[in-house]
Design a protein around this motif. Structure first.
Motif, mmCIF file in Angstrom:
data_model
loop_
_atom_site.group_PDB
_atom_site.id
_atom_site.type_symbol
_atom_site.label_atom_id
_atom_site.label_comp_id
_atom_site.label_asym_id
_atom_site.label_seq_id
_atom_site.Cartn_x
_atom_site.Cartn_y
_atom_site.Cartn_z
ATOM 1 N N TYR A 115 40.487 28.767 35.728
ATOM 2 C CA TYR A 115 40.273 29.401 37.156
ATOM 3 C C TYR A 115 41.920 29.562 37.486
ATOM 4 O O TYR A 115 42.122 30.665 38.038
ATOM 5 N N SER A 116 42.555 28.623 37.542
ATOM 6 C CA SER A 116 44.215 28.583 38.055
ATOM 7 C C SER A 116 44.891 29.976 37.132
ATOM 8 O O SER A 116 45.551 30.590 37.824
ATOM 9 N N LEU A 117 44.582 29.700 35.766
ATOM 10 C CA LEU A 117 45.287 31.040 35.032
ATOM 11 C C LEU A 117 44.968 32.358 35.645
ATOM 12 O O LEU A 117 45.588 33.337 35.517
ATOM 13 N N ARG A 118 43.525 32.645 35.674
ATOM 14 C CA ARG A 118 43.024 33.679 36.434
ATOM 15 C C ARG A 118 43.602 33.867 37.798
ATOM 16 O O ARG A 118 43.693 35.199 37.866
ATOM 17 N N GLY A 119 43.898 33.203 38.432
ATOM 18 C CA GLY A 119 44.599 33.399 39.708
ATOM 19 C C GLY A 119 45.748 33.838 39.461
ATOM 20 O O GLY A 119 46.572 34.726 40.071
ATOM 21 N N LEU A 120 46.583 33.185 38.745
ATOM 22 C CA LEU A 120 47.946 33.768 38.211
ATOM 23 C C LEU A 120 48.062 35.255 37.711
ATOM 24 O O LEU A 120 48.792 36.047 37.991
ATOM 25 N N TYR A 121 46.921 35.373 36.826
ATOM 26 C CA TYR A 121 46.905 36.925 36.254
ATOM 27 C C TYR A 121 46.441 37.811 37.585
ATOM 28 O O TYR A 121 46.923 38.802 37.442
ATOM 29 N N THR A 122 45.936 37.239 38.367
ATOM 30 C CA THR A 122 45.669 38.420 39.610
ATOM 31 C C THR A 122 46.873 38.699 40.144
ATOM 32 O O THR A 122 47.079 39.803 40.745
ATOM 33 N N VAL A 123 47.604 37.420 40.393
ATOM 34 C CA VAL A 123 49.110 37.711 41.053
ATOM 35 C C VAL A 123 49.892 38.888 40.324
ATOM 36 O O VAL A 123 50.325 39.860 40.778
ATOM 37 N N ILE A 124 49.985 38.521 38.851
ATOM 38 C CA ILE A 124 50.705 39.563 38.147
ATOM 39 C C ILE A 124 50.143 41.000 38.430
ATOM 40 O O ILE A 124 50.771 41.963 38.425
#
Length: 364
Positions: free
Chosen positions: A216-225
């Motif tokens: 979920y943290s990586l999904r959040g990062l990909y969302t920001v990108i």
């Protein structure tokens, strides 16, 4: 009571997104365009990949030392003096971030909304509001993040849809026509807009489903990108590279030019500013909470609540040190870039390496 000490992975994802997206979203397109021109998207993409190994290490660290906070792990694996030095550096980093974000927030609000209001008043008003939520547990911050998260997602989609008729896609070209020696400078500049993802240092250990926290943290990062890339391509298509490089806050400028059919919504830039205020509030709230937790560990108190209000005058004083917007970006922003390197990369990496070595020795 047990649920109050836990947050969901969806909340961790929302926390990461709302903390990382702050004032950087307004100037990032022009910042990277100044360095890599049409290929500024490369810097945004590569800069967004830098946090991935840090998040991976953080996840592994909490698996090696379950049910312990980041600060507790530091104290366990390091010399006490070194651990407290780490805490002090992390605290300084969070304070300077808050000062920088508060000053830029005040500059933008004064330029577009409250032209006659002194900058100091705008900063103090926001800091007092932030100190209220920062006194709470991180679970409260997570609930606020969940409320702000869908608004953040809706913004780039709205920006793209309403600008589609006026976009000139030829402005995106030429691609890959860059000086590759400038890529590292562009990546560092873009990475500065991702700071805030280190909120996972406080969130991973209280997740109610630790096995999926990393995902979920990586999904959040990909969302920001993704949000940053959409905003870059929209502003580049709208203005072209030369006009984009001249804009200070192109994200706001492109919204001011939106002309909706039928004029059923006027002053769309005002609506955007209201959304952005909520985003900055979430960003400052997370950093104020991190600063309070760091002081709690430094002074060995039972709670961080007592520190949040006491920090307001310190942050206020630091935020007013730059004389104008230019010195805010160049001097304070430059200083913060070094602190961000320490607070988001060096400290977590050293902690992980030392913890990993000690864990290996214990097994042998």
């Amino acid at each position: 009571m047990e649920n109050k000490d836990r947050i969901s992975n969806q909340q961790i994802k929302a926390l990461l997104v709302t903390t990382a997206i702050g004032v950087g979203v307004l100037s990032l397109p022009s910042d990277v365009a100044m360095i890599l021109e049409n290929d500024g998207w490369i810097a945004i993409l590569l800069g967004g990949l830098i946090p991935i190994p840090i998040i991976l290490m953080t996840n592994r660290l909490f698996k090696m030392y379950p049910n312990k906070s980041f600060f507790e792990i530091c104290k366990q694996v390091m010399n006490p003096i070194v651990a407290y030095l780490f805490f002090i550096l992390f605290f300084i980093y969070t304070i300077v971030v808050q000062s920088y974000v508060s000053r830029l927030f005040a500059e933008v609000v004064k330029a577009y909304l409250l032209e006659t209001t002194p900058i100091g008043v705008i900063i103090l008003t926001m800091l007092f509001a932030v100190s209220y939520i920062a006194r709470s547990r991180i679970e409260v911050l997570a609930r606020v993040a969940v409320m702000v998260y869908p608004i953040i997602l809706a913004f780039p989609i709205l920006l793209l849809v309403v600008n589609l008729p006026d976009l000139d896609y030829t402005n995106i070209f030429p691609l890959f026509n860059i000086n590759y020696g400038e890529i590292p400078n562009g990546v560092v500049t873009a990475y500065f807009s991702y700071i805030g993802y280190e909120i996972v240092l406080l969130a991973f250990n209280i997740s109610d489903d630790k096995s999926n926290s990393l995902k979920y943290s990586l999904r959040g990062l990909y969302t920001v990108i993704g949000i940053y890339l959409i905003i870059f391509f929209v502003t580049l298509s709208q203005y072209g590279i030369y006009q984009l490089k001249r804009e200070i806050w192109p994200t706001i400028a492109v919204i001011k030019e939106i002309d909706l059919p039928g004029y059923f919504v006027e002053n769309l830039d005002g609506i955007m500013m209201a959304v952005w205020v909520m985003v900055v509030y979430s960003t400052l709230g997370s950093f104020a909470h991190m600063a309070g937790i760091a002081l709690k560990e430094i002074f060995r108190t039972n709670t961080h609540e007592v520190f949040t209000l006491l920090l307001v005058p310190i942050i206020y004083a630091i935020s007013l040190i730059p004389h104008n917007l230019i010195t805010t970006y160049k001097i304070m922003g430059g200083f913060l870039s070094y602190l961000a390197l320490i607070g988001t990369i060096i400290l977590p990496t050293i902690t992980f390496i030392v913890a990993y070595i000690k864990k290996r020795r214990m097994k042998t």
